[in-house]
Motif scaffolding. Structure first.
Motif, PDB file in Angstrom:
ATOM      1  N   GLN A   8      69.042  40.264  24.216  1.00 20.08           N
ATOM      2  CA  GLN A   8      68.575  38.966  24.734  1.00 20.08           C
ATOM      3  C   GLN A   8      67.795  39.126  26.043  1.00 20.08           C
ATOM      4  OE1 GLN A   8      71.001  35.552  24.864  1.00 20.08           O
ATOM      5  NE2 GLN A   8      72.262  36.173  23.143  1.00 20.08           N
ATOM      6  N   ASP A  60      71.621  46.924  15.988  1.00 19.51           N
ATOM      7  CA  ASP A  60      72.142  46.225  17.183  1.00 19.51           C
ATOM      8  C   ASP A  60      71.518  44.836  17.289  1.00 19.51           C
ATOM      9  OD1 ASP A  60      73.729  48.348  17.797  1.00 19.51           O
ATOM     10  OD2 ASP A  60      72.357  49.228  19.270  1.00 19.51           O
ATOM     11  N   SER A  95      73.433  41.248  17.052  1.00 19.90           N
ATOM     12  CA  SER A  95      73.266  40.230  18.091  1.00 19.90           C
ATOM     13  C   SER A  95      72.827  38.912  17.443  1.00 19.90           C
ATOM     14  CB  SER A  95      72.241  40.728  19.097  1.00 19.90           C
ATOM     15  OG  SER A  95      71.856  39.703  19.938  1.00 19.90           O
ATOM     16  N   ARG A 106      74.131  43.947  23.275  1.00 20.10           N
ATOM     17  CA  ARG A 106      73.987  42.501  23.030  1.00 20.10           C
ATOM     18  C   ARG A 106      73.324  41.797  24.210  1.00 20.10           C
ATOM     19  NH1 ARG A 106      79.506  40.927  20.198  1.00 20.10           N
ATOM     20  NH2 ARG A 106      78.640  38.819  20.285  1.00 20.10           N
ATOM     21  N   LEU A 123      76.262  33.467  23.564  1.00 25.46           N
ATOM     22  CA  LEU A 123      76.749  34.848  23.697  1.00 25.46           C
ATOM     23  C   LEU A 123      78.132  34.852  24.352  1.00 25.46           C
ATOM     24  CD1 LEU A 123      76.421  37.944  23.658  1.00 25.46           C
ATOM     25  CD2 LEU A 123      75.198  37.778  25.822  1.00 25.46           C
ATOM     26  N   HIS A 169      75.694  37.279  15.591  1.00 23.59           N
ATOM     27  CA  HIS A 169      76.633  36.628  16.524  1.00 23.59           C
ATOM     28  C   HIS A 169      76.098  35.275  16.955  1.00 23.59           C
ATOM     29  CE1 HIS A 169      79.693  39.635  16.929  1.00 23.59           C
ATOM     30  NE2 HIS A 169      78.825  40.579  17.194  1.00 23.59           N
TER      31      HIS A 169
END
Ligand SMILES: O=C(O)C(=O)C[C@]1(C(=O)O)C=C[C@@H](O)C=C1
Length: 374
Positions: A318, A71, A75, A314, A355, A78
């Protein structure tokens, strides 16, 4: 033994960083070949392999650990790929930030109900001297802002004990307006009657369904009362004042007692001592005020296992704090849902903006509803 654990941890960190360096190269490759970041089949195989390798005792734990690692990996990928993504949203947000607009002290503001409504109080808190238009329905507030008749619209969105105002969520979907501020109003309901009344003789009670829901314990204890759902708490108070019946009561604010000449038969009358309603202010143009610390989004997700989990991960990767998740059915679909997310954050922070821009590119439907002071 702690020394040994420390040694193992530093080795794990070294390997984690090495893995992430490799992941960066994978992201580059995927970008060049137009491949999606998420590869479910590969993830399934990785989990299967590591679980088997860790054996019976630690297999499940190893699976969870590697799911988390992947995961974080996604993230990161991305973020790596977000540079060129979401150009439209980037431009829209850039223009709003560049304009430096803030809410004026005096503005044409629409809210639902009649004077004394909780929306009225919220509007006064948001705009010190508003030029107010009172509307019959929530939809009329949206329409007044959309048409330009008013600059802003103030609407209740959720209550701390009775939950979401679902009609407003559905209207957020239909009207492409943006949220420019929110305000948490303490709500202390009163039982209002016309003149001194013997409470035992009450037969009818009037309020908005949120007001009735927040006072459900009283209604359960008094099953003899006929409950009347009104468009608005203040409109219910006005009705009780106009009809002048000694057996009717309204659930509304103390301000309504003053405005409509009613008697406060009971104060702080709701189920929960701490009772708040959060209001949002809607505008046509995107306005992101200095100090904006809350972001709202709406989006759809595919009906596949883990799609909501992967999205939430995601935000977690962060350290973004999700403050609300609401889902509303999409009409004319076979149980498809529109998800509403609120989280603490600012589009002035690059990873947050990246994001959002990535999500806009990836998801079938994605709407940035605003970044505002919450
Ligand atoms: O193997 C890939 O395609 C990767 O992008 C790497 C990785 C991983 O971190 O292991 C990350 C995302 C994919 O969903 C699968 C695996």
């Amino acid at each position: 033994m702690r020394g040994e654990i420390d040694e193992i941890d530093s080795e794990l960190v070294r390997l984690f960083c090495r893995r992430m360096d490799t992941v960066r190269a994978v992201a580059q490759y995927k970008s060049e070949h137009g491949l999606p970041v998420f590869h479910p089949e590969r993830e399934r195989k990785v989990i299967e392999k590591v679980s088997a390798r860790a054996g019976k005792e630690y297999g499940t734990g190893a699976g969870v650990l590697f799911q988390t690692i992947m995961d974080i990996s996604k993230s990161y990928q991305h973020i790596q790929l977000s540079g060129e993504r979401g150009a439209r949203l980037r431009a829209q947000i850039g223009a709003a930030l560049g304009s430096g607009a803030t809410l004026p002290k005096k503005a044409r503001v629409a809210c639902q109900g009649v004077p004394g409504a909780y929306s009225h109080e919220a509007a006064r808190q948001m705009f010190p001297s508003p030029d107010l238009s009172f509307c019959g329905q929530f939809e009329d507030v949206f329409e007044a802002v959309r048409s330009g008749e008013c600059d802003y619209g103030v609407l209740p969105i959720e209550n701390s004990s009775n939950g979401s105002v679902t009609r407003v969520y559905d209207l957020l979907r239909d009207y492409r307006l943006t949220i420019c501020r929110s305000y948490k109003l303490p709500v202390n309901h009163c039982l209002l009657t016309s003149g001194e009344t013997d409470l035992q003789k009450l037969t009818d009670i009037y309020s908005h369904e949120q007001g009735l829901g927040q006072c459900s314990q009283f209604l359960r204890q008094n099953p003899q009362l006929r409950v009347h759902i009104y468009r608005n708490t203040a409109a219910a108070a006005k009705f009780v004042a106009d009809c002048g019946s000694a057996t009717a009561a309204a659930i509304a604010s103390e301000e309504c007692a003053r405005l409509y000449g009613l008697t406060v038969a009971a104060r702080d009358f709701q189920n929960a001592r701490q009772n708040f309603t959060r209001f949002i202010c809607m505008s046509r143009e995107l306005i992101i005020e200095p100090g904006a610390n809350k972001i709202s989004l709406s989006l759809t997700l595919p009906h596949t296992a883990g799609s909501l989990y992967r999205l939430i991960s995601r935000f977690a990767a962060q350290s973004l704090n999700l403050t609300k998740l609401e889902s509303r059915p999409l009409p004319d679909t076979d149980f498809e849902f529109l998800f509403y997310f609120d989280f603490e954050g600012s589009v002035r922070e690059k990873p947050v903006l990246d994001l959002l821009c990535s999500l806009q590119e990836e998801l079938g439907h994605f709407e940035f509803l605003g970044n505002y002071k919450g």
